[in-house]
Design an enzyme around this catalytic site. Structure first.
Site, short mmCIF file in Angstrom:
data_model
loop_
_atom_site.label_atom_id
_atom_site.label_comp_id
_atom_site.label_asym_id
_atom_site.label_seq_id
_atom_site.Cartn_x
_atom_site.Cartn_y
_atom_site.Cartn_z
CD GLU A 136 -2.80 -1.18 2.35
OE1 GLU A 136 -4.01 -0.79 2.58
OE2 GLU A 136 -2.15 -1.83 3.25
NE ARG A 147 -2.34 4.42 12.25
CZ ARG A 147 -3.42 3.97 12.79
NH1 ARG A 147 -3.48 3.26 14.12
NH2 ARG A 147 -4.60 4.32 12.55
CG HIS A 148 0.08 2.41 7.52
ND1 HIS A 148 -0.44 3.77 7.89
CD2 HIS A 148 -0.82 1.57 7.55
CE1 HIS A 148 -1.76 3.31 8.26
NE2 HIS A 148 -1.93 2.05 8.06
CD GLU A 159 -5.40 -2.01 14.15
OE1 GLU A 159 -5.25 -1.35 13.31
OE2 GLU A 159 -4.62 -2.92 14.57
#
Lengths: 714, 714
Positions: free
Chosen positions: A488, A494-495, A637
């Protein structure tokens, strides 16, 4: 049997299997037996050859062996004959006891120098000299013990001097010299023997250094003066010395272990020269770092200990060069600022193992500063260098050396350790599922595609499908730690495109809360462990990146998704009731929960089915909801979990509804046709746990070598 | 304060946070206080809401709470008022003690049935009934305790029967019923209460089954007879029941734990119906398997216990269906053949959780046979089904269920566990390096290539370069467990395209034998652990794939490569002295070493430089050799290791000599310019360790979902 006559064989702390094997051979044993010996005691040192210990009927020798001992002297005294390697310590100790000695040279190890001392002593008829173990039996057969000339004190210096002159020297005695230092009760002159060995060592160092200079070495030229009698105590180590030339068995101390209790002790450390501070021509400080720990090393010119040339050598070192420091621990009256260890090393020896280039792309000091320091400097008008995220990552091997980074990756390893240990104690089995798969592992996220021997393949976005298959394979409870790949284009804090997934899957007896219970106890155990055992690391991170300790409850708060939505609604945040929480809403809810329940860690259960993957089990009472949950830390999360659909018909239907090509996952669906237990599980991102527990602002800080849409190196 | 008046709140073992929160709210506390109560004792059960415990100045109530207790009865007896969830056990226990009771219904959990019993009892004025916690304060304010009618024994059956008739029933009491079974000292009629609860349970089962039949369920239709009064004791479980409908908190026993000491105990197990053996209409056997363990379950028709319909249901099950069996442990006089557990379960209840298709692609019995069994059958003329390797792998979820496979993957997990624990105890830190890299990770092996956001990338063939970079990053000692990818077209019994690498890298102080020492102690610790702790698993493997236990020495034999070549030469095998050993030569040397040194496990050191990767450190005394080693098990290589070149100039030279494009590894080479400690390490293949320790003939047997040039699924 009559009189006991013992042969003692010693290889010191070296590995000299050929000698041990030779001694253990029938020809040598028979020769010894014929010469009247009754017992054979062998010190095998670091060797791997194990003597047979069998005395044999024909050969009436009693054989025994050991590796290392602190009472070599006792064995020497008990012996009627000593067979030794060519270590100078062993040689002199034996000679001084007046014992007959055969020295056997290790031709494999020697550098054409080791034989010299023994040969010279043999020329003077103090001992028998054997060039290789294969000649041992013959020597024993033929030796005339009466021909030996007793060795008298004072000789060795002559010999050493003589050999020194020709710059061809034996290696220093290893085993016995070291053992003397350990204070065994031998009655010989220890200081004398030590001095001998020291002289030998000095001379050898001088020889090596001369050779190093002569050779066109790639190591930086030494700064020391050839006329300095202390020159063996410092300098650049020649390349050959770090090519596994020898094993001395010296004792190394970790910088982190240095403490006031070691006062006056001699220590040997290896680390990076983090800071070099010349004070004058006669004094310099050196800060040496090993992992998160630093120690101040002091060089003060002093007769016969530290020369001005040695100080000059120290100050010539480039920052981050690898150095070996030997010296005596001292404890200053004042606390030492700027190092972690509250002792100093009064340097006696200083060698450079590997020189760093003089101009480093990152200064560790710059890379270690906190925002507070920058602010302070700004206020006082000082200009400090800031190291940006990209520069750090481009030179990650330097960036990783900062105390905060050392701590972050120690925390990361501890998180994984607790994850495994807790789950193993709960009956989970560690597994490894393939990362190369046909088709896409689940709907939604983009995958990295590749050609697999002519077949289209992709990298697993999660071990989801395969970990479920092991449950169908009867594994009961499993976990996996492994890379997961997401293609992605997420440019967020945070990715990542590749991260470490901590995955769990387990049979469910009745309710998916059994999975929630595992999450609850696992994460609480993890947080407890970090707070209890990693305070040094957490402090280290806090110093550069200040954060509040994570608030969490002993039993984790569980709210339903609807209750969460309701809380947001009451706080004026309108959310599509069956849609997902966006990052902002997650943050807001985290704040509300923290205020109301005093916890930064909680679960939301019973998510709407529509926003969960196709394999999520719908709720029994309302198919718009699902038996699923998310777990949040500081409003972000970190865990997603659920009961899975284990009924092939329902699974097929759900996959179709989610737009997945059922053909590509047919093996997966078929897995549930052969008797499948109800089950569920969850996945955690390792980097995310570390980032959020430590309150870091970017996941790249908790990934060793991060991969994002723009970064594929280093 | 005057008289103590206690309110006891119980949610049994359920989660009913809304009730706990309501009780903890000011309105309820104030209402209780105004009604003269002084103490509030709350059992929060499985809930996560923690009461404030603050008595408050305005509300003079003393508040306390607990989760579970074995002395609920004491709390009930001490109470002047009980507030309870709608569990029938709690209700009857309270009523029988003559305590005023408010029952609060959990509207979230209920299935429109739970309220019925309480409502009926409220209609008879035995208790107060509240439809949701939000109405609690109001009820307390308004309730008239004098209006309650004392409950007398004998009533409940009436009520149950009445409700049963309408098939709308409350759920069985959970907490208190279970607690009674645990033998607390309450003075009430336990057997009576139990019976009540049992009746309630029976009735509910009947209700559920009727519903299940009515619904168009995807689960196979039940075989039981509606007229059978025992029908609640068996049947197919409705889908909703395995969709996390309820938490009963029943105790499950693992099949592997069943033993003679449990004689006469009631147990509940879940497993796969491995074999179903109808004996007559009145008797059947069922072998249930969980992981490696199996137990025989016996159904014998007996009045009020097992009906002929229940036996028929059992024999209707398809093999490998998932079943729940409840029954009593019995110990037969004869040893039981064909199951691992030497007890039987006399079945009382039998439910099918998930039906397997009737025609399985693999029969577990067929897949579990050893060569010996095939030979025996052949000799007696019997024709047995053989399951080929490909068929096994195509249906891996079934193949994994064989005892040997369960054992193999338990061994695999244990190997990794020891690997980690040993290294952690030696100061190594677990790391994770990226699998997506630019360029190829080392020369030699072919790589899988892919497009990474427009950049050419490949999958790491090993963590080699990155693990070394962490050493340059000051990590000291590291290990990694992760996938490694090899695109080579190797069609052998010991090569895979993806396998699990166990990698180690460490600073070297003096000699690469420091690395060999770690290998030595690590592997010996691993073998010792497996032999000591996994005997059941090793036996299980041995039963299907017989092998000789691995012979190894407490200190691993080390030979130089030249010595190995020499041994081969003496045995008549001519090897190119500076070339590599081929598979055949490895095997032969393994045999020679085994014969001479009595070990299947040894190291070869000092390999020729020419056959090692470019980053291998040459020997100090002869650049034709290197500081490297390989480790062999049963004549096959499992470990490759070496000291690395940490000098950038030498590294560049070596890379060029090996034909590597230096530009692609420039970040790697640069890592050594900033001060690099001497270091070395090694890599092990996890599947290969398992394969060779267990003497398996194919690495596909020790890979969960193997990937080879022709296999990418499942």
């Amino acid at each position: 049997m009559g009189e006991r006559k013992e042969v003692f064989v010693t290889v010191g702390t070296t590995c000299f299997d050929k000698l041990v094997a030779a001694v253990d051979s029938d020809p040598v044993k028979e020769a010894l037996f014929r010469r009247g010996f009754t017992h054979l005691q062998i010190q095998i040192g670091r060797g791997t050859y194990i003597p047979s210990k069998v005395s044999g009927q024909e050969v009436g020798l009693d054989v025994d062996y050991f590796t290392f001992s602190t009472s070599i002297a006792d064995h020497l005294k008990a012996a009627s004959l000593v067979i030794s390697h060519a270590g100078s310590g062993s040689i002199f100790e034996t000679l001084r006891l007046g014992k007959p000695l055969i020295v056997v040279v290790n031709e494999d190890l020697m550098d054409n120098h080791q034989a010299e001392l023994a040969e010279e002593l043999a020329n003077r008829r103090h001992l028998f000299f054997v060039r290789g173990p294969q000649l041992l039996a013959q020597t024993i057969e033929s030796m005339d013990l009466e021909s030996l000339v007793p060795y008298t004190l004072g000789d060795p210096n002559d010999i050493v001097a003589q050999i020194d002159a020709s710059l061809r020297l034996t290696s220093p005695g290893e085993g016995s010299v070291k053992k003397e230092g350990e204070g065994e009760g031998a009655g010989i002159s220890k200081s004398k023997a030590k001095k001998d060995a020291k002289n030998a060592e000095k001379a050898e160092k001088a020889a090596q250094r001369q050779q190093a200079r002569a050779a066109t070495s790639s190591v930086g030229a030494s700064e020391s003066d050839e006329t300095d009698p202390l020159s063996p105590n410092y300098g650049d180590i020649p390349v050959e010395d770090i090519q596994s030339k020898s094993i001395t068995g010296r004792t190394w101390t970790d910088v982190g272990e240095l403490c006031a209790e070691m006062k006056d002790k001699n220590v040997l450390i290896r680390g990076a020269a983090q800071a070099i501070r010349p004070v004058s021509k006669k004094m310099a400080f050196l800060v040496v770092r090993q992992s998160m720990s630093t120690v101040q090393c002091v060089l003060v010119v002093s007769k016969d200990v530290v020369s001005p040339q040695m100080v000059r050598f120290a100050t010539s070192l480039s920052k981050e060069s690898i150095v070996d420091v030997e010296g005596v621990i001292s404890v200053p009256n004042e606390p030492i600022k700027g190092t972690t260890q509250q002792v100093e090393i009064q340097v006696r020896k200083l060698y450079c193992i590997n020189r760093a280039v003089p101009n480093l792309p990152i200064n560790i000091e710059d890379a270690s500063r906190s925002e507070t320091e920058f602010k302070k400097a700004e206020e006082s008008g000082e200009q400090l260098v800031r190291v940006g995220q990209d520069t750090r990552l481009n030179h990650r091997v330097l960036d990783l050396r900062t105390p905060a980074n050392q701590a972050i990756f120690e925390i990361q390893s501890q998180v994984e350790k607790v994850f495994r240990q807790f789950l193993e104690s709960e009956g989970f089995r560690g597994i490894h599922t393939p990362k190369l798969i046909a088709g896409s592992s689940e709907g939604g996220a983009a995958v990295f595609k590749l050609d697999y021997k002519g077949q289209p393949a992709c990298l697993a976005q999660s071990p989801q499908l395969h970990k479920q298959m092991t449950i169908c394979g009867g594994f009961g409870r499993v976990f996996e730690v492994g890379p997961v790949f997401r293609a992605e284009d997420s440019y967020t804090h945070r990715h990542l495109c590749e991260f470490v997934g901590l995955d769990v899957e387990m049979e469910i007896k009745e309710h998916y809360f059994e999975v929630c219970d595992i999450v609850d106890r696992l994460l609480v155990a993890m947080f407890d462990h970090l707070n209890k055992n990693c305070s040094k690391e957490l402090e280290s991170i806090n110093r550069q990146y200040p954060f509040q300790p994570l608030k969490y409850l002993p039993r984790t708060l569980r709210l339903t998704y609807d209750e969460g939505i309701q809380m947001l609604k009451e706080a004026g945040v309108e959310i599509e009731p069956m849609g997902d929480l966006n990052t902002e809403a997650e943050k807001k809810l985290g704040k509300l929960v923290s205020d109301k329940y005093n916890t930064d860690f909680y679960m939301l259960t019973r998510y709407p089915l529509g926003i969960r993957p196709f394999y999520t089990m719908p709720s029994y009472d309302n198919p718009a909801y699902s038996n699923s949950f998310d777990v949040f830390v500081r409003g972000e999360e970190i865990i997603s979990g659920a009961q899975r659909v284990h009924l092939p018909e329902l699974l097929t239907k759900r996959a179709e509804q989610c737009g997945i090509d059922v053909k590509t996952i047919s093996t997966y669906i078929d897995s549930f046709r052969y008797g499948a237990p109800p089950h569920g599980g969850f996945g955690v991102g390792l980097e995310r746990v570390v980032m959020l527990f430590c309150g870091l602002n970017n996941i790249r800080k908790s990934s060793l070598f991060p991969r994002d849409p723009q970064r594929l190196t280093p």
